[in-house]
Design an enzyme around this catalytic site. Structure first.
Site, PDB file in Angstrom:
ATOM      1  N   TRP A  13      -0.411   6.854  -2.142  1.00 58.74           N
ATOM      2  CA  TRP A  13      -0.967   7.577  -0.995  1.00 58.74           C
ATOM      3  C   TRP A  13      -0.113   8.780  -0.599  1.00 58.74           C
ATOM      4  O   TRP A  13      -0.591   9.702   0.040  1.00 58.74           O
ATOM      5  CB  TRP A  13      -1.075   6.637   0.213  1.00 58.74           C
ATOM      6  CG  TRP A  13      -2.073   5.542   0.093  1.00 58.74           C
ATOM      7  CD1 TRP A  13      -3.365   5.562   0.554  1.00 58.74           C
ATOM      8  CD2 TRP A  13      -1.895   4.242  -0.484  1.00 58.74           C
ATOM      9  NE1 TRP A  13      -3.987   4.353   0.273  1.00 58.74           N
ATOM     10  CE2 TRP A  13      -3.112   3.535  -0.345  1.00 58.74           C
ATOM     11  CE3 TRP A  13      -0.823   3.592  -1.117  1.00 58.74           C
ATOM     12  CZ2 TRP A  13      -3.290   2.220  -0.799  1.00 58.74           C
ATOM     13  CZ3 TRP A  13      -0.989   2.286  -1.576  1.00 58.74           C
ATOM     14  CH2 TRP A  13      -2.213   1.619  -1.414  1.00 58.74           C
ATOM     15  N   HIS A  27       0.590   2.059   4.147  1.00 58.49           N
ATOM     16  CA  HIS A  27       0.167   2.698   2.897  1.00 58.49           C
ATOM     17  C   HIS A  27       0.949   3.977   2.590  1.00 58.49           C
ATOM     18  O   HIS A  27       0.739   4.585   1.542  1.00 58.49           O
ATOM     19  CB  HIS A  27      -1.349   2.962   2.902  1.00 58.49           C
ATOM     20  CG  HIS A  27      -2.149   1.732   2.599  1.00 58.49           C
ATOM     21  ND1 HIS A  27      -3.520   1.680   2.687  1.00 58.49           N
ATOM     22  CD2 HIS A  27      -1.753   0.499   2.206  1.00 58.49           C
ATOM     23  CE1 HIS A  27      -3.941   0.467   2.356  1.00 58.49           C
ATOM     24  NE2 HIS A  27      -2.886  -0.269   2.076  1.00 58.49           N
ATOM     25  N   ARG A  40       3.446  -5.943   0.896  1.00 60.98           N
ATOM     26  CA  ARG A  40       2.056  -6.382   0.703  1.00 60.98           C
ATOM     27  C   ARG A  40       1.958  -7.913   0.661  1.00 60.98           C
ATOM     28  O   ARG A  40       1.003  -8.495   1.184  1.00 60.98           O
ATOM     29  CB  ARG A  40       1.501  -5.759  -0.587  1.00 60.98           C
ATOM     30  CG  ARG A  40       0.048  -6.101  -0.848  1.00 60.98           C
ATOM     31  CD  ARG A  40      -0.579  -5.184  -1.903  1.00 60.98           C
ATOM     32  NE  ARG A  40      -1.882  -5.709  -2.300  1.00 60.98           N
ATOM     33  CZ  ARG A  40      -2.134  -6.260  -3.482  1.00 60.98           C
ATOM     34  NH1 ARG A  40      -1.196  -6.353  -4.404  1.00 60.98           N
ATOM     35  NH2 ARG A  40      -3.338  -6.723  -3.748  1.00 60.98           N
ATOM     36  N   HIS A  82      -0.399 -10.012   3.118  1.00 65.04           N
ATOM     37  CA  HIS A  82      -1.490 -10.885   2.648  1.00 65.04           C
ATOM     38  C   HIS A  82      -1.242 -12.360   2.972  1.00 65.04           C
ATOM     39  O   HIS A  82      -2.198 -13.124   3.110  1.00 65.04           O
ATOM     40  CB  HIS A  82      -1.717 -10.687   1.143  1.00 65.04           C
ATOM     41  CG  HIS A  82      -2.524  -9.471   0.832  1.00 65.04           C
ATOM     42  ND1 HIS A  82      -3.340  -9.357  -0.258  1.00 65.04           N
ATOM     43  CD2 HIS A  82      -2.644  -8.288   1.495  1.00 65.04           C
ATOM     44  CE1 HIS A  82      -3.934  -8.172  -0.258  1.00 65.04           C
ATOM     45  NE2 HIS A  82      -3.515  -7.495   0.785  1.00 65.04           N
TER      46      HIS A  82
HETATM   47 FE1  CCH Z   1      -2.898  -2.322   1.618  1.00 59.77          FE
HETATM   48  N1  CCH Z   1      -3.700  -2.108  -0.219  1.00 59.77           N
HETATM   49  N2  CCH Z   1      -4.744  -2.489   2.439  1.00 59.77           N
HETATM   50  N3  CCH Z   1      -2.063  -2.676   3.456  1.00 59.77           N
HETATM   51  N4  CCH Z   1      -1.043  -2.257   0.790  1.00 59.77           N
HETATM   52  C1  CCH Z   1      -3.029  -1.925  -1.395  1.00 59.77           C
HETATM   53  C2  CCH Z   1      -1.666  -1.778  -1.542  1.00 59.77           C
HETATM   54  C3  CCH Z   1      -0.762  -1.890  -0.505  1.00 59.77           C
HETATM   55  C4  CCH Z   1      -5.929  -2.406   1.765  1.00 59.77           C
HETATM   56  C5  CCH Z   1      -6.099  -2.328   0.387  1.00 59.77           C
HETATM   57  C6  CCH Z   1      -5.047  -2.166  -0.511  1.00 59.77           C
HETATM   58  C7  CCH Z   1      -2.738  -2.884   4.618  1.00 59.77           C
HETATM   59  C8  CCH Z   1      -4.112  -2.717   4.802  1.00 59.77           C
HETATM   60  C9  CCH Z   1      -5.019  -2.564   3.786  1.00 59.77           C
HETATM   61  C10 CCH Z   1       0.146  -2.325   1.483  1.00 59.77           C
HETATM   62  C11 CCH Z   1       0.312  -2.710   2.806  1.00 59.77           C
HETATM   63  C12 CCH Z   1      -0.733  -2.893   3.696  1.00 59.77           C
HETATM   64  C13 CCH Z   1      -3.957  -1.871  -2.475  1.00 59.77           C
HETATM   65  C14 CCH Z   1      -3.595  -1.676  -3.933  1.00 59.77           C
HETATM   66  C15 CCH Z   1      -5.211  -2.006  -1.944  1.00 59.77           C
HETATM   67  C16 CCH Z   1      -6.537  -1.994  -2.675  1.00 59.77           C
HETATM   68  C17 CCH Z   1      -3.078  -2.966  -4.565  1.00 59.77           C
HETATM   69  C18 CCH Z   1      -2.649  -2.741  -5.992  1.00 59.77           C
HETATM   70  O1  CCH Z   1      -3.479  -2.307  -6.786  1.00 59.77           O
HETATM   71  O2  CCH Z   1      -1.471  -2.993  -6.287  1.00 59.77           O
HETATM   72  C19 CCH Z   1      -7.019  -2.408   2.724  1.00 59.77           C
HETATM   73  C20 CCH Z   1      -8.498  -2.338   2.372  1.00 59.77           C
HETATM   74  C21 CCH Z   1      -6.455  -2.486   3.970  1.00 59.77           C
HETATM   75  C22 CCH Z   1      -7.097  -2.464   5.313  1.00 59.77           C
HETATM   76  O3  CCH Z   1      -8.236  -2.109   5.500  1.00 59.77           O
HETATM   77  C23 CCH Z   1      -1.812  -3.296   5.638  1.00 59.77           C
HETATM   78  C24 CCH Z   1      -2.191  -3.666   7.072  1.00 59.77           C
HETATM   79  C25 CCH Z   1      -0.563  -3.312   5.057  1.00 59.77           C
HETATM   80  C26 CCH Z   1       0.789  -3.700   5.637  1.00 59.77           C
HETATM   81  C27 CCH Z   1       1.082  -3.773   6.913  1.00 59.77           C
HETATM   82  C28 CCH Z   1       1.236  -1.940   0.609  1.00 59.77           C
HETATM   83  C29 CCH Z   1       2.714  -1.815   0.992  1.00 59.77           C
HETATM   84  C30 CCH Z   1       0.662  -1.660  -0.641  1.00 59.77           C
HETATM   85  C31 CCH Z   1       1.385  -1.188  -1.918  1.00 59.77           C
HETATM   86  C32 CCH Z   1       1.698  -2.366  -2.786  1.00 59.77           C
HETATM   87  C33 CCH Z   1       2.425  -2.016  -4.064  1.00 59.77           C
HETATM   88  O4  CCH Z   1       2.575  -2.934  -4.879  1.00 59.77           O
HETATM   89  O5  CCH Z   1       2.850  -0.869  -4.270  1.00 59.77           O
END
Ligand code: CCH
Length: 294
Positions: free
Chosen positions: A194, A178, A45, A49
């Protein structure tokens, strides 16, 4: 304000193949020795970002600069909780001070994906570190999980990824990350994973989207969807991928063909990490790829 920066060539002697291999091995060790088992997804993530701020029109944002080190970008709502990933990499930065944060964060994303069983991402060095906050991107470049209405959420997701130069298939592939990790109430306000295998990179996210039954969760938090067990979750932006006919056809493709997903993800993730990077060092990356070094 956003400022475009000049290309700065990187000396091959500074970022040699051996150097990359050593940093990659240190990231691998960090993940092997980590207790909770959830650092890998958070590193992915962070890389996303750091990179997903890219705007192809103004050619600003992207992983070059590692501007998330500075306020206001570090305080943007979308980046809540990512200090955990940045701090975890700090000891490696201390061991390899010549390696830029921008290279370290993106390499960490690639190594974490490989560590969790995902495809090998081609990674090339050459990113610089911004000196101060003047290169920070404005808030709002990363996607919101909900625009309050189905059509608006679909349009928002598509617009955010189109701005970075991604087409529908690439964005569906990228969001397949996700499969990993979870939402934390103290970071995004949402809760839960997820998939049931959140530290394994797989196409399970697409299978859950299609095969599970998703209903609105009744709770005090923001609108999110849950499966019948209440263990798994989907954001409204995740549901957009099955609500929209054009997105849905790629969800079906990747649910049925994990190899096609891995291939599409690997190339889209490399593009994500290289968007806006003007001084990629090809010579250091030539020969054996970094992931064959140990
Ligand atoms: Fe995401 N993401 N993401 N995401 N994401 C969150 C967590 C992860 C969105 C929203 C969220 C991508 C696209 C999107 C990861 C990778 C990717 C969370 C929870 C939200 C909200 C954060 C928390 O509370 O910790 C949205 C909206 C979009 C697009 O529309 C893309 C693209 C990627 C990577 C290629 C990953 C991995 C996580 C898990 C992080 C963790 O700490 O477990």
């Amino acid at each position: 304000t956003t400022v475009a920066y000049a290309a700065t060539p990187v000396e091959d002697s500074v970022v040699s193949k051996e150097h990359i291999a050593a940093v990659a091995a240190a990231i691998h060790d960090l993940l092997d020795n980590e207790e909770e088992g959830d650092l890998g997804p958070t590193l992915v993530r962070l890389a996303w970002h750091a990179s997903g701020t890219y705007d192809k029109e103004s050619r600003t944002g992207g992983s070059d600069g590692a501007t998330m080190r500075f306020s206001p970008e570090s305080d943007h709502g979308a980046n809540a909780g990512l200090h955990v990933a940045r701090n975890a990499l700090e000891p490696i930065k201390k061991l390899f001070p010549d390696f830029t944060y921008a290279d370290l964060w993106t390499l960490a994303g690639a190594v974490a994906i490989e560590h969790m069983g995902g495809p090998n991402i081609v990674w090339r060095p050459g990113r610089h570190d911004a000196k101060d906050a003047s290169e920070c991107t404005p808030d709002g470049r990363l996607p919101d999980a909900d625009k309050g209405q189905v059509g608006a959420t679909i349009r928002h997701v598509r617009a955010i990824f189109n701005r970075q130069g991604f087409d529908d298939r690439e964005m569906v592939a990228l969001i397949g990350a996700h499969a990993l990790g979870r939402c934390h109430t103290d970071r995004s306000g949402y809760t839960g994973p997820w998939t049931r295998a959140p530290t394994t990179f797989s196409n399970l996210y697409y299978k859950e989207l299609l095969e599970n039954t998703w209903t609105l969760k009744s709770w005090d938090g923001p609108d999110q969807f849950e499966d019948p067990t209440g263990d798994l979750m989907m954001l409204p932006s995740d549901m957009a991928l099955v609500w929209d006919r054009d997105f849905r056809k790629y969800v079906v493709e990747f649910a049925n063909d994990e190899e096609a997903f891995f291939k599409a993800f690997a190339s889209a993730f490399q593009k994500l990490e290289e968007n806006g990077v003007s001084a990629l060092n090809n010579s250091a990356a030539s020969g054996k790829p970094w992931y064959q070094f140990w």
